[in-house]
Design an enzyme around this catalytic site. Structure first.
Site, mmCIF file in Angstrom:
data_model
loop_
_atom_site.group_PDB
_atom_site.id
_atom_site.type_symbol
_atom_site.label_atom_id
_atom_site.label_comp_id
_atom_site.label_asym_id
_atom_site.label_seq_id
_atom_site.Cartn_x
_atom_site.Cartn_y
_atom_site.Cartn_z
ATOM 1 N N ASP A 150 28.587 32.346 14.708
ATOM 2 C CA ASP A 150 28.599 31.643 13.432
ATOM 3 C C ASP A 150 27.805 30.346 13.586
ATOM 4 O O ASP A 150 28.366 29.276 13.786
ATOM 5 C CB ASP A 150 30.053 31.346 13.052
ATOM 6 N N CYS A 205 28.898 35.887 -28.569
ATOM 7 C CA CYS A 205 28.169 36.056 -29.832
ATOM 8 C C CYS A 205 28.899 36.964 -30.815
ATOM 9 O O CYS A 205 28.485 37.101 -31.954
ATOM 10 C CB CYS A 205 26.756 36.577 -29.567
ATOM 11 N N CYS A 246 27.158 43.291 -23.402
ATOM 12 C CA CYS A 246 27.042 42.808 -24.773
ATOM 13 C C CYS A 246 25.823 43.525 -25.360
ATOM 14 O O CYS A 246 24.782 43.609 -24.709
ATOM 15 C CB CYS A 246 26.815 41.292 -24.766
ATOM 16 N N CYS A 248 31.675 40.758 -27.823
ATOM 17 C CA CYS A 248 31.238 39.748 -26.856
ATOM 18 C C CYS A 248 31.926 38.416 -27.172
ATOM 19 O O CYS A 248 31.902 37.976 -28.328
ATOM 20 C CB CYS A 248 29.717 39.606 -26.938
ATOM 21 N N LYS A 296 32.521 42.348 9.861
ATOM 22 C CA LYS A 296 33.121 41.004 9.832
ATOM 23 C C LYS A 296 34.626 41.063 10.076
ATOM 24 O O LYS A 296 35.283 42.036 9.712
ATOM 25 C CB LYS A 296 32.872 40.378 8.452
ATOM 26 N N LYS A 325 28.738 38.288 16.676
ATOM 27 C CA LYS A 325 28.021 37.622 15.583
ATOM 28 C C LYS A 325 28.402 36.133 15.621
ATOM 29 O O LYS A 325 29.514 35.761 15.269
ATOM 30 C CB LYS A 325 28.394 38.237 14.239
ATOM 31 N N CYS A 343 21.842 37.644 -27.286
ATOM 32 C CA CYS A 343 23.119 36.942 -27.108
ATOM 33 C C CYS A 343 22.870 35.577 -26.457
ATOM 34 O O CYS A 343 22.122 35.465 -25.485
ATOM 35 C CB CYS A 343 24.048 37.770 -26.242
ATOM 36 N N GLU A 396 27.252 43.688 19.389
ATOM 37 C CA GLU A 396 27.276 42.367 20.037
ATOM 38 C C GLU A 396 27.986 41.362 19.134
ATOM 39 O O GLU A 396 28.291 41.667 17.974
ATOM 40 C CB GLU A 396 25.849 41.897 20.331
ATOM 41 N N TYR A 415 19.475 36.611 20.713
ATOM 42 C CA TYR A 415 19.909 37.984 20.450
ATOM 43 C C TYR A 415 18.783 38.938 20.083
ATOM 44 O O TYR A 415 19.006 40.107 19.869
ATOM 45 C CB TYR A 415 21.013 38.050 19.396
HETATM 46 S S1 IVH Z 1 20.763 40.202 14.338
HETATM 47 C C1 IVH Z 1 18.130 41.207 10.743
HETATM 48 N N1 IVH Z 1 22.565 39.346 15.950
HETATM 49 O O1 IVH Z 1 23.812 36.449 11.315
HETATM 50 C C2 IVH Z 1 18.758 40.005 11.186
HETATM 51 N N2 IVH Z 1 22.249 38.149 13.929
HETATM 52 O O2 IVH Z 1 24.363 37.318 8.639
HETATM 53 C C3 IVH Z 1 18.865 40.090 12.641
HETATM 54 N N3 IVH Z 1 23.691 36.214 13.677
HETATM 55 O O3 IVH Z 1 20.683 35.591 10.015
HETATM 56 C C4 IVH Z 1 20.018 39.358 13.050
HETATM 57 N N4 IVH Z 1 24.753 36.418 15.579
HETATM 58 O O4 IVH Z 1 21.641 34.167 11.916
HETATM 59 C C5 IVH Z 1 21.966 39.142 14.780
HETATM 60 N N5 IVH Z 1 24.115 38.714 17.504
HETATM 61 C C6 IVH Z 1 23.523 38.504 16.343
HETATM 62 C C7 IVH Z 1 23.857 37.434 15.494
HETATM 63 C C8 IVH Z 1 23.195 37.300 14.279
HETATM 64 C C9 IVH Z 1 24.637 35.707 14.478
HETATM 65 C C10 IVH Z 1 23.340 35.656 12.357
HETATM 66 C C11 IVH Z 1 21.854 35.517 12.111
HETATM 67 C C12 IVH Z 1 21.599 36.251 10.822
HETATM 68 C C13 IVH Z 1 22.962 36.271 10.218
HETATM 69 C C14 IVH Z 1 23.126 37.388 9.234
#
Ligand code: IVH
Length: 707
Positions: free
Chosen positions: A118, A440, A455, A437, A343, A116, A460, A114, A258
């Site tokens: 921002d 030190c 080191c 180092c 990403k 992600k 140190c 799905e 989500y």
């Molecule tokens: S699953 C275990 N699904 O990304 C965490 N996260 O980098 C479960 N985020 O803290 C998150 N879109 O704020 C999930 N479709 C998506 C998401 C998502 C954005 C964010 C979320 C999380 C962060 C991690």
């Protein structure tokens, strides 16, 4: 109008407003103008003012910002809000798949991929179907109560419903998200209806600001010659953490769900993505993928659409679709093993390496850092990039004077990804890791099996400085007013050698120093005094044991809290860790051999024992916070079924104990449960659980567990 009619009118107005809200904010459709909707809202507002007895928590009028708060209340998350591990290409994604395949041998893995978003993660709690509490992630365990601010977001329903909305008409003949309702499993639908009537439902998702809104806000700021915001994520996060919810209200934020946290019998993540829209939430796009290849195809298709999407995304999230397996895969550090973020490639730019220097960190590791000719990537000026270690320098063959490609991904330190040898003049200089180092002067050494050069001097200066900075940092002792510069200053003046020295300062020691006015010396002394009382988890984290981050520290604190001694002071802590064997340490869930060895050697090193004793002498007191005492690490999140009668506890008492320790109770035996607690004269549940291979506990074992 008599009172009955007024009440009816209010009810109808609420329903109508809610319908248009859902159309507009969740389904991106509009049937009436904004002005008409405002006018309905106004009528409702006036009626509620006149007849406050008909005002309810879920009324659309409650979305308006209220009185500013003094500060946010803290909320303890019932299930930790975790973060995600990152990968950047197909190969890394395959490695992730291999890692989980090893933990699930022979199982055909299916994934849900799905978008992600921002934005800013929040958790929403609905009690008996009404939006009751919304909170930020915070440190993952404890967040801030931002309910009032979240109420201003129209795509968050204030009241959950499945049938009651008049969108039947909308659904006719159209295959849109709402048709998911029909596809819902009958049992799930029934459970949903039940839990909306009575029960708690937790949903998580992302609050974000649409690109259009963001541009509009920045345009206005430009017109007023005010500085513009860097990106929509920052402004969304800032708006949610406003004490004045009127400000949040003015920002036009949105919400995408989500995750459905509460177990209502859903078996997969994809099923959750059917349930959420059926409950009135907007969700992101997703797809079930049977292989890494299919995930990459999805990723590429999204990458093409990315610019056209109404909100910013920074990649896709991939999760093992089977919820049972997902749970079994567990957590590593702060991220679930069963999910990963793929990403988009970071933005890149080319620049020149002006110099390479080494920094000495807390563990004594020498990190080479490239000093770059300043270059701008995505609006941020980059002057440094990490070269990680000797091997990385060799692999890249990077030399001082080289032209290189630098990459920035999120907030992490930029990386050099490639050298452009075609642009060399012949004057470039090769770099060698120093034999001594740089701080030190002691010899450096490379431990076999590790990439880092260290080191060799335990004392140190650079190492001790970094240790102290870590010790007083926000997530550790959190000593306000004691930053990097001041620590360096105090060390240079010979006023501190070890962390324990901090606790002996008197105002008079600080005042003569440059940088300290009388007031700031007094403030620092006060914050040091305050910091003397510290939670066990923070204390362990502050010790800076290699490989022990926040999460592992918490886990260790939990372990010691569960031990018979009920550790409450430093002496007990030493005792506990001296008695525990290396094998026992390594066997703690989520602690592997590397972390185990590091903890073991820390508590068996003379230097660390001296530090611990000195801290104790200096008056540092460790304490077990309430929630740490209560939530048992072995029980939290686990599902129990009870059968038969117990001698020492009634059924109800046993259930209460489990719930108080963070566990769940189920009435029937299934694959999804973790333990069957079996008293005298058990019923058929016993045979069924045995067949399914469920762990069975007798009364004695159960009592030990809840102790
Ligand atoms: S699953 C275990 N699904 O990304 C965490 N996260 O980098 C479960 N985020 O803290 C998150 N879109 O704020 C999930 N479709 C998506 C998401 C998502 C954005 C964010 C979320 C999380 C962060 C991690």
């Amino acid at each position: 109008m008599n009172k009955f009619k007024i009440e009816q009118r209010i009810k109808r107005l609420k329903k109508e407003i809610n319908y248009h809200r859902y159309l507009y904010h969740v389904l991106d459709k509009q049937e009436i103008s904004d002005a008409a909707l405002d006018s309905l809202k106004h009528e409702l507002f006036l009626l509620e003012q006149k007849y406050p007895e008909f005002l309810t928590f879920d009324s659309p009028s409650q979305r308006v910002g209220g009185k500013p708060l003094e500060k946010f209340k803290k909320v303890c998350h019932r299930f930790p809000m975790l973060s995600l591990g990152d990968v950047f290409n197909q190969e890394e994604l395959k490695n992730w798949e291999e890692r989980i395949q090893k933990l699930a041998p022979g199982q055909k893995l299916k994934y849900f991929a799905e978008l992600k978003i921002d934005g800013f993660a929040v958790s929403l709690i609905y009690k008996d179907g009404i939006f009751f509490c919304g909170s930020t992630r915070g440190d993952g365990r404890i967040g801030e109560d931002v309910t009032q601010n979240l109420k201003t977001i129209e795509s968050i329903p204030l009241k959950l419903s499945i049938h009651s909305m008049p969108f039947e008409t909308l659904r006719k003949g159209k295959k849109d998200k709402v048709s998911n309702l029909k596809a819902l499993d009958k049992k799930i639908r029934k459970n949903l209806e039940k839990i909306i009537k009575k029960g708690t439902l937790e949903i998580r998702g992302e609050v974000y600001m649409a690109k259009k809104v963001f541009e509009k806000i920045n345009q206005k700021r430009l017109e007023k010659s005010e500085p513009v915001y860097a990106n929509p994520r920052n402004i969304a996060a800032g708006s949610i953490r406003q004490l004045d919810s009127k400000i949040t209200d003015s920002r036009d934020l949105e919400f995408l769900a989500y995750d459905l946290i509460t177990d209502i019998g859903q078996k997969s993540h994809s099923e959750e993505h059917k349930i959420l829209p059926a409950l009135g939430f907007k969700t992101d796009q997703g797809k079930i993928c049977g292989s890494v290849k299919k995930i990459i195809d999805f990723f590429k298709s999204i990458q093409k659409k990315r610019k056209k999407l109404p909100y910013q995304i920074d990649g896709i999230v991939i999760s093992v679709n089977n919820n049972l397996l997902y749970k079994k895969l567990g957590v590593v550090g702060k991220a679930p093993r069963g999910s990963i973020a793929l990403k988009f490639p970071a933005e890149e730019a080319t620049t020149q390496v002006e110099n390479i220097c080494v920094q000495v960190g807390r563990t004594g590791a020498l990190t080479p850092v490239a000093y770059l000719k300043p270059v701008n990537i995505e609006g941020i000026t980059i002057t440094r990039a990490t070269l990680h270690n000797e091997d990385e320098i060799k692999k890249l063959d990077v030399r001082i004077g080289d032209t290189v490609i630098v990459q920035r991904a999120g907030d992490v330190i930029p990386d050099i990804v490639k050298v452009l040898p075609g642009l060399r003049t012949g004057k470039e200089k090769k770099f060698q890791m120093p034999k001594n180092c740089p701080i030190c002067g002691a010899k450096t050494k490379r431990i076999s099996g590790e990439v880092a050069v260290y080191c060799s001097n335990e004392n140190c200066f650079a190492k001790e400085k970094e240790e102290l900075i870590h010790f007083v940092s926000r997530k550790a002792f959190n000593i306000e007013g004691l930053g990097k510069k001041i620590i360096e200053h105090l060390m240079n003046e010979g006023l501190i050698f070890s962390a324990a020295d901090i606790f002996y300062f008197k105002k008079g020691d600080l005042e003569p120093l440059e940088r300290f006015a009388e007031k700031s010396a007094e403030n620092l002394i006060q914050s040091i005094e305050k910091a003397k009382k510290i939670s066990l988890a923070r204390f362990i984290y502050a010790l800076g044991i290699r490989h022990v981050g926040e999460e592992t520290a918490r886990l260790l604190a939990q372990q010691t809290a569960n031990s018979k001694q009920q550790t409450t002071n430093i002496e007990d802590l030493i005792d506990f860790f001296q008695k525990i064997s290396l094998e026992e340490l390594e066997n703690i869930q989520d602690i592997g051999p590397i972390v185990g060895k590091s903890i073991y050697s820390f508590f068996h090193s003379e230097k660390s024992l001296k530090l611990l004793k000195d801290l104790s002498k200096a008056g540092v007191e460790v304490n077990l916070p309430q929630n740490l005492q209560k939530v048992s690490f072995r029980i939290s999140g686990k599902t129990f079924v009870l059968t038969g009668s117990m001698e020492t506890l009634s059924r109800e008492q046993a259930k209460e104990k489990i719930r108080n320790l963070g566990g769940n109770i189920s009435s029937s035996v299934s694959k999804n449960m973790d333990y069957l607690v079996c008293g005298k004269n058990p019923g058929s549940k016993f045979e069924k659980a045995k067949k399914l291979g469920i762990k069975i506990l007798n009364e004695g074992e159960f009592l030990k567990m809840i102790k």
